[in-house]
Structure formats: C-alpha cells, structure tokens
Design a protein around this motif. Structure first.
Motif, PDB file in Angstrom:
ATOM      1  N   GLY A  11       0.849  -1.263   0.091  1.00  0.00           N
ATOM      2  CA  GLY A  11      -0.126  -0.017   0.029  1.00  0.00           C
ATOM      3  C   GLY A  11       0.765   1.242  -0.118  1.00  0.00           C
ATOM      4  N   VAL A  12       1.901   1.264   0.977  1.00  0.00           N
ATOM      5  CA  VAL A  12       2.607   2.676   0.989  1.00  0.00           C
ATOM      6  C   VAL A  12       3.676   2.581  -0.124  1.00  0.00           C
ATOM      7  CG1 VAL A  12       4.482   3.861   2.308  1.00  0.00           C
ATOM      8  CG2 VAL A  12       2.423   2.640   3.543  1.00  0.00           C
ATOM      9  N   GLY A  13       4.126   1.442  -0.540  1.00  0.00           N
ATOM     10  CA  GLY A  13       5.265   1.424  -1.713  1.00  0.00           C
ATOM     11  C   GLY A  13       4.737   1.675  -3.001  1.00  0.00           C
ATOM     12  N   SER A  14       3.117   1.424  -3.175  1.00  0.00           N
ATOM     13  CA  SER A  14       2.554   1.576  -4.556  1.00  0.00           C
ATOM     14  C   SER A  14       2.366   3.140  -4.387  1.00  0.00           C
ATOM     15  CB  SER A  14       1.379   0.845  -4.673  1.00  0.00           C
ATOM     16  OG  SER A  14       0.234   1.014  -3.669  1.00  0.00           O
ATOM     17  N   THR A  15       1.906   3.628  -3.373  1.00  0.00           N
ATOM     18  CA  THR A  15       1.574   5.156  -3.421  1.00  0.00           C
ATOM     19  C   THR A  15       2.968   6.094  -3.669  1.00  0.00           C
ATOM     20  OG1 THR A  15      -0.151   5.007  -1.863  1.00  0.00           O
ATOM     21  CG2 THR A  15       0.820   6.820  -2.116  1.00  0.00           C
ATOM     22  N   ALA A  16       4.080   5.400  -3.326  1.00  0.00           N
ATOM     23  CA  ALA A  16       5.429   6.135  -3.367  1.00  0.00           C
ATOM     24  C   ALA A  16       5.779   6.133  -4.706  1.00  0.00           C
ATOM     25  CB  ALA A  16       6.444   5.488  -2.403  1.00  0.00           C
ATOM     26  N   ILE A  17       5.544   5.018  -5.399  1.00  0.00           N
ATOM     27  CA  ILE A  17       5.956   5.121  -6.807  1.00  0.00           C
ATOM     28  C   ILE A  17       5.192   5.966  -7.658  1.00  0.00           C
ATOM     29  CG2 ILE A  17       5.766   3.376  -8.877  1.00  0.00           C
ATOM     30  CD1 ILE A  17       6.295   1.196  -7.153  1.00  0.00           C
ATOM     31  N   GLN A  18       4.047   6.115  -7.217  1.00  0.00           N
ATOM     32  CA  GLN A  18       3.070   7.033  -8.236  1.00  0.00           C
ATOM     33  C   GLN A  18       3.807   8.328  -7.911  1.00  0.00           C
ATOM     34  OE1 GLN A  18      -1.240   5.676  -8.480  1.00  0.00           O
ATOM     35  NE2 GLN A  18      -0.498   4.515  -6.975  1.00  0.00           N
ATOM     36  N   LEU A  19       3.841   8.779  -6.555  1.00  0.00           N
ATOM     37  CA  LEU A  19       4.244  10.025  -6.119  1.00  0.00           C
ATOM     38  C   LEU A  19       5.447  10.618  -6.707  1.00  0.00           C
ATOM     39  CD1 LEU A  19       3.097  10.206  -2.239  1.00  0.00           C
ATOM     40  CD2 LEU A  19       1.975  11.599  -4.223  1.00  0.00           C
ATOM     41  N   ALA A  20       6.410   9.431  -6.522  1.00  0.00           N
ATOM     42  CA  ALA A  20       7.781   9.610  -7.177  1.00  0.00           C
ATOM     43  C   ALA A  20       7.746   9.992  -8.574  1.00  0.00           C
ATOM     44  CB  ALA A  20       8.869   8.765  -7.056  1.00  0.00           C
ATOM     45  N   LYS A  21       6.904   9.499  -9.338  1.00  0.00           N
ATOM     46  CA  LYS A  21       6.819   9.584 -10.693  1.00  0.00           C
ATOM     47  C   LYS A  21       5.954  10.574 -11.425  1.00  0.00           C
ATOM     48  CE  LYS A  21       8.532   7.271 -14.653  1.00  0.00           C
ATOM     49  NZ  LYS A  21       9.860   6.859 -14.812  1.00  0.00           N
ATOM     50  N   ARG A  22       4.988  10.466 -10.671  1.00  0.00           N
ATOM     51  CA  ARG A  22       3.813  11.641 -11.222  1.00  0.00           C
ATOM     52  C   ARG A  22       3.826  12.764 -10.574  1.00  0.00           C
ATOM     53  NH1 ARG A  22       0.952   6.596 -11.580  1.00  0.00           N
ATOM     54  NH2 ARG A  22       0.932   5.941 -13.867  1.00  0.00           N
ATOM     55  N   MET A  23       4.205  13.095  -9.345  1.00  0.00           N
ATOM     56  CA  MET A  23       3.858  14.321  -8.671  1.00  0.00           C
ATOM     57  C   MET A  23       5.497  15.077  -8.788  1.00  0.00           C
ATOM     58  SD  MET A  23       2.577  15.452  -4.872  1.00  0.00           S
ATOM     59  CE  MET A  23       0.841  15.912  -5.365  1.00  0.00           C
ATOM     60  N   TYR A  24       6.606  14.161  -8.279  1.00  0.00           N
ATOM     61  CA  TYR A  24       7.723  14.797  -8.153  1.00  0.00           C
ATOM     62  C   TYR A  24       8.701  14.676  -9.639  1.00  0.00           C
ATOM     63  CZ  TYR A  24       6.477  15.307  -3.447  1.00  0.00           C
ATOM     64  OH  TYR A  24       5.781  15.651  -2.401  1.00  0.00           O
ATOM     65  N   GLY A  25       8.107  13.801 -10.424  1.00  0.00           N
ATOM     66  CA  GLY A  25       8.673  13.963 -11.864  1.00  0.00           C
ATOM     67  C   GLY A  25      10.029  12.832 -11.852  1.00  0.00           C
ATOM     68  N   ALA A  26      10.237  12.034 -10.933  1.00  0.00           N
ATOM     69  CA  ALA A  26      11.394  11.177 -11.102  1.00  0.00           C
ATOM     70  C   ALA A  26      11.659  10.636 -12.409  1.00  0.00           C
ATOM     71  CB  ALA A  26      11.243  10.077  -9.930  1.00  0.00           C
ATOM     72  N   SER A  27      12.886  10.591 -12.824  1.00  0.00           N
ATOM     73  CA  SER A  27      13.241  10.170 -14.007  1.00  0.00           C
ATOM     74  C   SER A  27      13.486   8.676 -14.156  1.00  0.00           C
ATOM     75  CB  SER A  27      14.558  10.832 -14.653  1.00  0.00           C
ATOM     76  OG  SER A  27      15.510  10.488 -13.547  1.00  0.00           O
ATOM     77  N   PHE A  28      13.629   7.913 -13.126  1.00  0.00           N
ATOM     78  CA  PHE A  28      13.875   6.593 -12.991  1.00  0.00           C
ATOM     79  C   PHE A  28      13.253   6.269 -11.605  1.00  0.00           C
ATOM     80  CE2 PHE A  28      16.077   2.825 -11.988  1.00  0.00           C
ATOM     81  CZ  PHE A  28      16.073   2.148 -13.276  1.00  0.00           C
ATOM     82  N   VAL A  29      12.500   5.045 -11.589  1.00  0.00           N
ATOM     83  CA  VAL A  29      11.943   4.560 -10.406  1.00  0.00           C
ATOM     84  C   VAL A  29      12.116   3.136 -10.505  1.00  0.00           C
ATOM     85  CG1 VAL A  29      10.121   4.222  -8.854  1.00  0.00           C
ATOM     86  CG2 VAL A  29      10.094   6.581 -10.040  1.00  0.00           C
ATOM     87  N   ALA A  30      12.788   2.582  -9.446  1.00  0.00           N
ATOM     88  CA  ALA A  30      13.056   1.266  -9.298  1.00  0.00           C
ATOM     89  C   ALA A  30      12.485   0.560  -8.107  1.00  0.00           C
ATOM     90  CB  ALA A  30      14.511   0.701  -9.219  1.00  0.00           C
ATOM     91  N   THR A  31      12.105  -0.686  -7.871  1.00  0.00           N
ATOM     92  CA  THR A  31      11.363  -1.248  -6.679  1.00  0.00           C
ATOM     93  C   THR A  31      11.436  -2.679  -6.598  1.00  0.00           C
ATOM     94  OG1 THR A  31       9.082  -1.085  -5.731  1.00  0.00           O
ATOM     95  CG2 THR A  31       9.178  -1.887  -8.034  1.00  0.00           C
ATOM     96  N   THR A  32      11.204  -3.011  -5.672  1.00  0.00           N
ATOM     97  CA  THR A  32      11.246  -4.698  -5.329  1.00  0.00           C
ATOM     98  C   THR A  32       9.895  -5.119  -5.264  1.00  0.00           C
ATOM     99  OG1 THR A  32      11.416  -4.128  -3.009  1.00  0.00           O
ATOM    100  CG2 THR A  32      13.353  -4.416  -4.199  1.00  0.00           C
ATOM    101  N   ALA A  33       9.504  -6.369  -5.909  1.00  0.00           N
ATOM    102  CA  ALA A  33       8.442  -7.094  -5.819  1.00  0.00           C
ATOM    103  C   ALA A  33       8.447  -8.296  -6.300  1.00  0.00           C
ATOM    104  CB  ALA A  33       7.143  -6.417  -6.671  1.00  0.00           C
ATOM    105  N   SER A  34       7.524  -9.280  -6.211  1.00  0.00           N
ATOM    106  CA  SER A  34       7.783 -10.577  -6.502  1.00  0.00           C
ATOM    107  C   SER A  34       7.249 -10.618  -8.085  1.00  0.00           C
ATOM    108  CB  SER A  34       6.718 -11.608  -5.675  1.00  0.00           C
ATOM    109  OG  SER A  34       5.482 -11.171  -5.892  1.00  0.00           O
TER     110      SER A  34
END
Length: 137
Positions: A11-34
C-alpha cells in the motif's frame, strides 16, 4: 531524480511509486516486488525497473560504480534499509518507514556508509546517535 522504493506492491510502496513518478517527476523509479502480477502492477504505476526480491538481491542488481546510476532517494517500506548505503548517491537520502533500527542494523549501515559522505541520514538515526545508547556504538 532516481528513486528506489522497496516493497513497491504494498500500500505505501505503491503510493510512493506514483508520487515519485507523477508528482515529483522522477526520471527513473526502481522497486522490489515478486515476479508476475505484483511486478506488472508496479510497472503499471510507473516503476521503470522491478527487481524480483525472491530470486535476486536488489542491492547487487542495482549496484553501480557510476555515481549517476545511484539513487537520489531511497524509500524503504520493508526494513531493507541496511542494504541501501551503496546504492545512494553521495548526496542521497534514505528514509525508512519501518521501526527504528536495531543497534546491529545501525552498525551495519554505518560500516557500509563509512567512506561515503551523506548530506543527511534520515532513518531515525540522528536522534539515536545523539542518545547515550547511540554514543556507545
């Protein structure tokens, strides 16, 4: 900015991905998941790279000797902050939402980051290091 979010399918991680990419304009977002549905879910949210934590060690997969390939910001949602110092840029920031680090975890983090200069350590560390218990480490 380059951002790493551990636990991107939660829940928190999925929100963080969206905020990083869409709100803060991150050029690259990496994450961990199965692998499978959770990895695809993270990609649909904007993750550029998903590391399957069951078969790969993200701290090795995402490691780089090139400062530009390291992360400006790491948001730890699963308690893997101790694996992250080598992934941060020298001016990078690490934030963990998991409980305060144990003395062992803190010691490992400090040993790994000993030769690196960080602008700040945001992990509940500053307060701990100022305490009597932290000063003893």
């Amino acid at each position: 900015a380059r951002v790493l979010v551990t636990g991107g399918a939660g829940g928190v991680g999925s929100t963080a991905i969206q905020l990083a990419k869409r709100m803060y304009g991150a050029s690259f977002v990496a994450t961990t998941a199965s692998a499978g549905n959770k990895a695809e879910f993270c990609k649909s949210l904007g993750a550029d790279r998903v590391v399957d934590y069951r078969s790969e060690d993200f701290s090795k997969v995402l490691a780089s000797d090139n400062e530009e390939d390291r992360f400006d910001f790491i948001f730890d949602c699963i308690g893997e902050g101790k694996k992250c110092p080598s992934l941060l840029k020298s001016t990078g920031t690490l934030v963990s939402i998991v409980t305060s680090p144990s003395a062992l975890c803190l010691r490992e983090f400090l040993e790994q980051s000993e030769t690196r200069k960080f602008q700040r350590i945001t992990w509940g560390v500053e307060g701990f290091l100022s305490s009597a218990a932290g000063a003893a480490i």
